[in-house]
Design a protein around this motif. Structure first.
Motif, short mmCIF file in Angstrom:
data_model
loop_
_atom_site.label_atom_id
_atom_site.label_comp_id
_atom_site.label_asym_id
_atom_site.label_seq_id
_atom_site.Cartn_x
_atom_site.Cartn_y
_atom_site.Cartn_z
N ASP A 47 0.83 -1.20 0.00
CA ASP A 47 0.00 0.00 0.00
C ASP A 47 0.87 1.25 0.00
OD1 ASP A 47 -2.12 -1.66 0.02
OD2 ASP A 47 -2.68 -1.36 2.13
N ARG A 48 1.89 1.23 0.82
CA ARG A 48 2.78 2.39 0.90
C ARG A 48 3.50 2.66 -0.41
NH1 ARG A 48 5.53 3.02 6.52
NH2 ARG A 48 3.94 2.08 7.86
N LEU A 49 3.85 1.58 -1.10
CA LEU A 49 4.56 1.75 -2.37
C LEU A 49 3.58 1.87 -3.54
CD1 LEU A 49 7.45 -0.78 -1.78
CD2 LEU A 49 7.70 1.67 -2.15
N ILE A 83 12.06 -2.53 -4.60
CA ILE A 83 11.91 -1.74 -3.36
C ILE A 83 11.00 -2.47 -2.37
CG2 ILE A 83 11.14 0.48 -2.40
CD1 ILE A 83 13.62 0.66 -4.17
N LEU A 84 9.99 -3.13 -2.91
CA LEU A 84 9.10 -3.90 -2.04
C LEU A 84 9.89 -5.00 -1.32
CD1 LEU A 84 6.26 -4.75 -1.03
CD2 LEU A 84 6.07 -6.17 -3.08
N GLN A 85 10.73 -5.67 -2.08
CA GLN A 85 11.53 -6.74 -1.48
C GLN A 85 12.46 -6.19 -0.42
OE1 GLN A 85 13.23 -9.56 -4.38
NE2 GLN A 85 11.86 -8.66 -5.88
N MET A 86 13.03 -5.04 -0.73
CA MET A 86 13.93 -4.40 0.23
C MET A 86 13.17 -4.05 1.51
SD MET A 86 16.08 -0.95 -0.52
CE MET A 86 16.41 0.21 0.81
N ILE A 128 7.50 7.78 -6.24
CA ILE A 128 7.01 6.71 -5.35
C ILE A 128 8.18 5.88 -4.81
CG2 ILE A 128 5.70 4.54 -5.29
CD1 ILE A 128 3.83 5.88 -7.42
N VAL A 129 9.09 5.53 -5.71
CA VAL A 129 10.26 4.75 -5.30
C VAL A 129 11.08 5.55 -4.28
CG1 VAL A 129 12.51 3.95 -6.13
CG2 VAL A 129 10.42 3.28 -7.33
N ALA A 130 11.27 6.84 -4.56
CA ALA A 130 12.05 7.68 -3.65
C ALA A 130 11.37 7.77 -2.29
CB ALA A 130 12.23 9.06 -4.25
N GLY A 132 9.50 5.58 -0.98
CA GLY A 132 9.71 4.28 -0.34
C GLY A 132 11.07 4.21 0.32
N VAL A 133 12.08 4.65 -0.40
CA VAL A 133 13.44 4.60 0.16
C VAL A 133 13.55 5.57 1.34
CG1 VAL A 133 15.88 5.00 -0.31
CG2 VAL A 133 14.43 3.91 -2.03
N ASN A 134 13.00 6.76 1.16
CA ASN A 134 13.08 7.74 2.25
C ASN A 134 12.40 7.23 3.51
OD1 ASN A 134 14.59 9.66 0.90
ND2 ASN A 134 12.77 10.59 -0.07
N ALA A 135 11.31 6.49 3.33
CA ALA A 135 10.60 5.94 4.48
C ALA A 135 11.46 4.91 5.22
CB ALA A 135 9.28 5.30 4.04
N MET A 136 12.32 4.24 4.46
CA MET A 136 13.17 3.22 5.09
C MET A 136 14.43 3.81 5.68
SD MET A 136 13.09 0.00 2.50
CE MET A 136 12.20 0.52 1.06
N ARG A 137 14.73 5.03 5.26
CA ARG A 137 15.94 5.67 5.79
C ARG A 137 15.85 5.79 7.29
NH1 ARG A 137 18.01 10.76 2.14
NH2 ARG A 137 19.83 10.80 3.51
N GLY A 138 16.98 5.69 7.94
CA GLY A 138 16.95 5.81 9.39
C GLY A 138 18.18 5.17 9.96
N PRO A 139 18.25 5.12 11.25
CA PRO A 139 19.49 4.68 11.91
C PRO A 139 19.84 3.22 11.66
CG PRO A 139 17.72 4.99 13.51
CD PRO A 139 17.22 5.52 12.22
N ASN A 140 18.91 2.43 11.10
CA ASN A 140 19.21 1.01 10.91
C ASN A 140 19.61 0.65 9.49
OD1 ASN A 140 18.61 0.40 13.62
ND2 ASN A 140 16.42 0.48 13.10
#
Ligand SMILES: Nc1ncnc2c1ncn2[C@@H]1O[C@H](COP(=O)(O)OP(=O)(O)O)[C@@H](O)[C@H]1O
Ligand SMILES: [Mg+2]
Lengths: 482, 254
Positions: free
Chosen positions: B129-131, B156-159, B183-185, B187-195
């Motif tokens: 849904d997010r992607l 990106i979904l797999q990632m 949309i892809v960006a 998705g990546v931005n949402a995954m960005r973070g300390p981990n």
């Protein structure tokens, strides 16, 4: 040769405990030491045939039938002019043609001798029976050790017994169809089977009866240097429906084992027979089986044939489309691993107008494994409105594997339609790397690729069998990577 | 906090050396962009790190949290937290996205442990849904008949599902129209973070408008020839790759 039944009581059979050590006990590869009550000895002579017939207390016409078949067997050459020379490695003099612990199958698992019961428990048969089967016959070497049909099904008039019982209890019905679909002289191995057959199922479904759950037979080879020659005859009377499933395993011996069955199906007007095989023979088994059905008017016969394992399988399920609007189908999956040769295919013999046939064959060759597809579609000139669709897809896993396709399609006249498609593809390294990059091991990646390749076919199977097929493929593929 | 250290990496395909002494450290939380002309070895670098058997590492080290991963098989590296979003993802006939991802997640569990199917689907649908990926997509075979944009979104979904420690994203922007890119960006931005640490390989500066990198490196002829912050990408955009080529040529001539 053991003394025949008149001199030896069947209960002298004793089961010795302890499985043979040193062989891999996983999957079907295990065995128990047996002491057989009936043993036709090693090699094939007239006496072997007489012994089997005597043990079974058969009518004289049947003994004559067997003896004639033996002559036919001896007179026919091995089909090495078109098939593999590996057939020459079968030593018919070294094979044991009949081994049993008794002729009467038990109706409950409790009565089945311990080691035989344990064998089938390890193969999961009693559990499957409870879960989703209408009846089970479990054959151990030459005879069924267990045979049972749910009461609700037998009350509908459905007969499900082994061939010996079928001959004894329903001689007229049996004789009417027996050997008619596949005559003794069809090929060398059908002749061999006709001479020494034992075990297999006899099924009759009365008019209009639709057997809701599948009937299942499980064929287990336990003895070394043994030949299993079951004979199955299924008659679906008008408008009836039945699904029959068979599974087979054998332990892995260093010597070769022969499995040579004959299966005849008769679907009378409007009847439907679905015959499903998931075979998992060990890599020492010569599996040379003749399977054919006759579909009468509006009737439908569908063979679903999954061949995994064996040293050499030669099997071309066929349908004779005898009545108008009859339908025949063969869905075939063959997996040839290192050192194995799957020579499989299908035959569709159109004999009436508006008959249709469909063949979808998928083969997977791994390592030195070899797959051969042989098809025969025959539509004579005088017919009209017939259709055939043939589709053969081969998947090669590594460059050594070999695949051949011989689709013989003879269609005469212009009032019939045929379609033929064939493809060969390779599991490429990039795809395996892609899957490994997602965390799957090489073996897991390979089996996923193979399962994907056959997915559109496996989806048509009953759930339990597609799960089983997937499990077998996983086992094969895991084992095939260094 | 994790680190991916690439030290003086040399990679050959056959006899030919493609990556020639590449050095870079990525810490989790950071996004490093690698830009460079075609044929400079960007894909080779990412596949070699991921463990492609055809790519021979002749010198150098790749360490995750100080431990070398070079002895590991590709699948072991994947399970150790390395994810490669492929420039050209493979098609897997007959294997649905749902089954593929399920197998990939199952492979990360201990022997005998079963993936919780309903939790899995819940998570999968949430990520889809997010992607903005249609749920019907889960039953389609992986990448089979996908458009370029669909393939990249599937990566990106797999990632998102596999939650790697480090993502090597190889030209994830190529072939995307502006909406798909956004949309892809996202998705990546949402995954960005300390981990998560990201190595973002791209040919165009355009992607960096949407995924703003912490560091930008210019790769040429198998190594990093220039590093800077996001302004380097703009400079590169303005001056073109010829500038790099010239500068590098004069630099190596000296
Ligand atoms: N599998 C391969 N076999 C042979 N040469 C290759 C292979 N893959 C890439 N190359 C060569 O390696 C060089 C770098 O390619 P690549 O890593 O794809 O560059 P980039 O991703 O930066 O465009 C190119 O010259 C290319 O032709
Ligand atoms: Mg590239």
């Amino acid at each position: 040769m053991k003394p025949s039944p008149d001199t030896l009581p069947a209960d002298e059979a004793t089961a010795v405990e302890n499985p043979v050590s040193g062989i891999d006990q996983s999957s079907g590869n295990f065995r128990y030491e047996m002491d057989y009550a009936f043993d036709a000895g090693t090699g094939l002579t007239e006496n072997t045939v007489r012994y089997i017939s005597e043990v079974k207390k058969e009518a004289s016409w049947l003994l004559d039938f067997r003896l004639n078949a033996l002559k036919t067997f001896h007179s026919k050459p091995l089909p090495t002019h078109w098939a593999t020379k590996d057939l020459e490695n079968i030593n018919f003099d070294k094979i044991r043609y009949y081994l049993s612990q008794g002729l009467k199958p038990k109706r409950t698992w409790e009565e089945v001798p311990d080691d035989i019961k344990k064998t089938f428990e390890r193969l999961g048969i009693p559990e499957q029976e409870r879960k989703f089967l209408a009846g089970v016959e479990a054959q151990f070497d030459s005879e069924a050790a267990y045979s049972n049909i749910k009461e609700i099904v037998s009350k509908q008039g459905v007969i499900f017994v082994n061939s010996t019982e079928g001959l004894r209890e329903h001689p007229e019905l049996f004789r009417k169809f027996f050997g008619k679909v596949i005559p003794t002289g069809d090929n060398k191995f059908s002749a061999l089977n006709s001479a020494v057959f034992s075990g297999g199922s006899f099924i009759y479904v009365p008019p209009g009866v639709k057997v809701a759950q599948p009937l299942q037979a499980y064929f287990r080879i336990n003895a070394e240097n043994f030949g299993q020659f079951e004979r199955t005859l299924i008659i679906a009377d008008e408008g009836s429906e039945v699904t029959y499933m068979e599974g087979c395993t054998a332990p892995k011996f260093s010597t070769s084992t022969l499995h040579s069955a004959v299966v005849e199906l008769v679907a009378l007007k409007g009847a439907k027979i679905q015959y499903i095989t998931v075979q998992n023979w060990s890599s020492n088994v010569f599996n040379l089986v003749t399977k054919r059905g006759v579909a009468h008017e509006m009737a439908e016969i569908k063979w679903i044939d999954c061949n995994i394992g064996s040293r050499l399988t030669m099997k071309y399920p066929g349908v004779v489309l005898k009545g108008r609007k009859a339908r025949g189908e063969v869905i075939s999956i063959a997996l040839a691993n290192d050192g194995q040769h799957q020579d499989t295919g299908a035959k569709m013999i159109h004999q009436a107008d508006e008959t249709t046939s469909n063949i979808v064959a998928k083969s997977i060759s791994v390592g030195q494994g070899r797959s051969t597809y042989r098809g025969q579609v025959h539509i004579p000139k005088h017919l009209k409105g017939c259709k055939n669709n043939t589709e053969c897809d081969a998947l090669l896993i590594n460059t050594n594997s070999r695949t051949d396709t011989y689709p013989a399609i003879t269609v005469k006249g212009d009032r019939n339609a045929v379609q033929h498609e064939a493809s060969v593809s390779k599991v490429n390294e990039e795809m395996i790397f892609y899957m490994q990059q997602r965390g799957l091991t090489e073996g897991q990646a390979m089996s996923l690729a193979v399962n994907g390749f056959i997915n559109d076919l496996a989806r048509q199977f009953p759930m339990e069998y597609s799960v089983e097929l997937k499990r077998l493929i996983d086992l094969e593929m895991e084992g095939s990577v260094g | 906090m994790s680190s991916l250290e690439i030290k003086n990496l040399h990679v050959s395909i056959g006899e030919k050396e493609i990556v020639k002494g590449f050095t870079l450290t990525i810490n989790s939380g950071e996004v490093h962009a690698i830009m460079g002309p075609n044929g400079t070895g960007k894909s080779t670098l990412s596949k070699a790190i991921a463990g492609h058997p055809d790519y021979k590492i002749t010198q150098g080290e790749v360490l995750v949290d100080g431990k070398s991963i070079l002895e590991l098989e590709a699948d072991e590296r994947a399970r150790a937290g390395i994810f490669l979003a492929f420039q050209y993802p493979s098609e897997i006939t007959g294997v649905s996205i749902a089954n593929f991802l399920r197998a990939a997640l199952q492979a990360r569990l201990a022997e005998g442990e079963e993936l919780d199917a309903s939790a899995y689907y819940k998570r999968l649908y949430d990520k889809m849904d997010r992607l903005k990926i249609d749920r019907k997509f889960t039953s389609r075979a992986v990448n089979e008949g996908f458009s370029g944009g669909e393939k990249k979104r599937c990566e990106i979904l797999q990632m998102a599902m596999l939650e790697p420690k480090f993502a090597l994203m190889d030209e994830t922007d190529s072939g995307l129209d502006i909406d798909a890119l956004r949309i892809v960006a996202e998705g990546v931005n949402a995954m960005r973070g300390p981990n998560l640490g990201v190595l973002l390989i791209t040919h165009y500066q355009r992607l960096l408008d949407y995924i703003v990198p912490d560091h930008v490196h210019v790769m040429y002829d198998g190594q990093i020839v220039k590093s800077g912050d996001k302004s380097l990408a703009l400079e590169l955009e303005a001056k073109g790759y010829d500038w790099v080529k010239k500068e590098f040529a004069t630099a190596s001539a000296r």
